[in-house]
Every structure is written in C-alpha cells, then in structure tokens.
Design an enzyme around this catalytic site. Structure first.
Site, PDB file in Angstrom:
ATOM      1  N   ASP A  54       0.752  -1.245   0.258  1.00  0.00           N
ATOM      2  CA  ASP A  54      -0.263  -0.256  -0.531  1.00  0.00           C
ATOM      3  C   ASP A  54       0.909   1.029   0.576  1.00  0.00           C
ATOM      4  OD1 ASP A  54      -2.288   1.824  -0.158  1.00  0.00           O
ATOM      5  OD2 ASP A  54      -3.158   0.589   1.991  1.00  0.00           O
ATOM      6  N   GLU A  57       2.642   5.085  -4.328  1.00  0.00           N
ATOM      7  CA  GLU A  57       2.576   5.996  -5.367  1.00  0.00           C
ATOM      8  C   GLU A  57       3.901   6.739  -5.230  1.00  0.00           C
ATOM      9  OE1 GLU A  57      -1.385   4.252  -4.894  1.00  0.00           O
ATOM     10  OE2 GLU A  57       0.079   5.588  -3.259  1.00  0.00           O
ATOM     11  N   ASP A 132      -8.700   3.928  -2.779  1.00  0.00           N
ATOM     12  CA  ASP A 132     -10.089   4.501  -1.569  1.00  0.00           C
ATOM     13  C   ASP A 132     -10.408   5.333  -2.027  1.00  0.00           C
ATOM     14  OD1 ASP A 132      -7.407   3.985  -0.058  1.00  0.00           O
ATOM     15  OD2 ASP A 132      -6.923   5.835   0.834  1.00  0.00           O
TER      16      ASP A 132
END
Length: 255
Positions: A54, A57, A132
């Site tokens: 997670d 990015e 999300d």
C-alpha cells in the site's frame, strides 16, 4: 547497504507515512529487490500467506503533492541516476515484482500480492484494487467501467472496496454493492478506521441474509472463476468484461 532513495544532495530521503519518518527502498536495483524479497521470510514463518503493498505511489504526507519530490532520485544496476519524475510509475511495479518473487521463492506456491500503485505489466505480479473509494452509490457505479477498462488494458485481477472505504455507508448500499462485488475478480469488503462497521451483519439480519446468499453464490462459482483466471493467465482475456467484448458487431453494447 545504500538501498534507499536519495534526495538532490545525495542523502537518504526521509518522508512521512503512517508510522512516521520513512525511507523508501530503491526498487530499481535487483540487489534491493532481492533484499526486499527475503524480508518476507519471517512473516511467512509466522503464518502470513499473502502480502498487500500500500501507499506505494510513493505516498509521502510531508509534501504538498502527497508524494516524494520529483528531485529525489533512484540508481539502476548500471549506476545510472533517474529522477523520481522519470521513474514514478515504475515504483509500485518493481515493489510488486520483488514481493511476488519473495513469496514464490519462500513458499514455493503461486503468490497472492495486492498493490495500490502499478504500471503496465504489473498484472504479472499482483492483483489491484481501485484505491480509496467512498461509500457512495456513484462510486459503486463507477467501479464497473473502471474494472472493465482495467481488464481491457491487460490488468485482469481487479476489484473495488465493496461498501466503500471512506465515509459511512448503510445497509442498502452494502447489500447492493455486495451483490455486484461477487462478480468482481477480486471481491473484498473494506472500510476506513473510524467509519461505521461494514461487516455483512452490521446493519441487521435482513441485510445479512441477503449478503450471505450472494457470498454463497460467489463460492458456487469458484470453479468457473478459476477457469476464467486460467484463461486470463494464458491469453490475457479479461475476467470481468463489457458486452462489446463478445458482441463487437452490436452497436447497442458499446455504451
């Protein structure tokens, strides 16, 4: 071992993520990926069987852009330097590769890896979810074209957080989203901390019974899903498909 991303001054770049101050492995190098792969051995010995990557990015809460600065750089196996703005889309890809290879080498079985960030080709190593989302009917609706477009783009093991991640849902939304979610390649109910509980039984027996019925339907389709996954691995065919995939001469299916 000098394994972390550097700032413009050649020092290890330190940002902030949920645990606090964080350094970021430079996955562009095979030596770093091999080191990362081995880090999973302890988790697997403790009973972990899959890994979720997670915030890759790369997320960085200390900046206005919420990602590491473009001036940070990575170094490849040949000593070449690349600014983050050049390698940004590859970060999640190489992390997924390293995680996949670690699980495969240690477990000796097909790994389960889930990633938030990815690039073209990451489907070889990981499943993907749409990030999300929010507990809104519009986000349930938006998941359908998102997942089908991902499938058409070669990324077939995909899903969206059933019930929505951010904000408070309700029984009707969770039930409808669960009825849709059983047909996602990746089916999971997931919600943010400090939001309403979102387990199937959270909104009363009526909704629980309906959701339970469709979860059982999902399991009744496991052999069919397995065959779709096998076909996808051999041909790249999507698992969740728009109608025009099969009916390309019918204009009515295009929208």
């Amino acid at each position: 071992n000098d394994y972390f991303i550097k700032d413009e001054n050649g020092e290890v770049y330190v940002g902030k993520v949920w645990p606090g101050d964080s350094a970021f492995p430079d996955f562009l190098r095979k030596s770093v990926r091999d080191w990362w792969s081995e880090l999973h051995r302890g988790l697997i010995s403790d009973g972990v069987s899959g890994i979720w990557n997670d915030m890759n990015e790369i997320a960085d809460m200390s900046t206005d852009t919420k990602t590491v600065p473009e001036t940070t750089y990575q170094i490849d196996d040949f000593g070449n330097k690349y600014l983050q703005k050049e390698t940004h889309n590859l970060y999640g890809h190489y992390e997924a590769m390293a995680t996949y290879n670690g699980l495969k080498n240690i477990q000796g079985t097909r790994p389960f890896v889930l990633t938030r960030a990815a690039s073209a080709g990451t489907q070889r190593y990981s499943a993907l979810w749409t990030g999300d989302n929010t507990s809104l009917w519009e986000h349930m609706e938006a998941s359908m074209p998102m997942l089908m477009n991902l499938g058409l783009s070669g990324y077939t093991y995909v899903g969206s957080d059933v019930g929505g991640f951010i904000g408070d849902g309700n029984g009707e939304l969770l039930t409808r989203w669960s009825q849709l979610g059983v047909f996602y390649p990746l089916f999971r109910n997931h919600s943010c901390i400090n939001t309403l509980n979102q387990e199937p039984w959270s909104f009363g027996e009526e909704f629980e019974n309906i959701i339970s019925k469709y979860i059982k339907m999902r399991y009744s389709l496991i052999s069919h899903l397995y065959n779709l996954f096998r076909d996808s691995s051999l041909t790249g065919a999507p698992i969740i498909r728009p109608l025009f995939y099969h009916y390309q001469d019918d204009n009515n299916t295009f929208n």
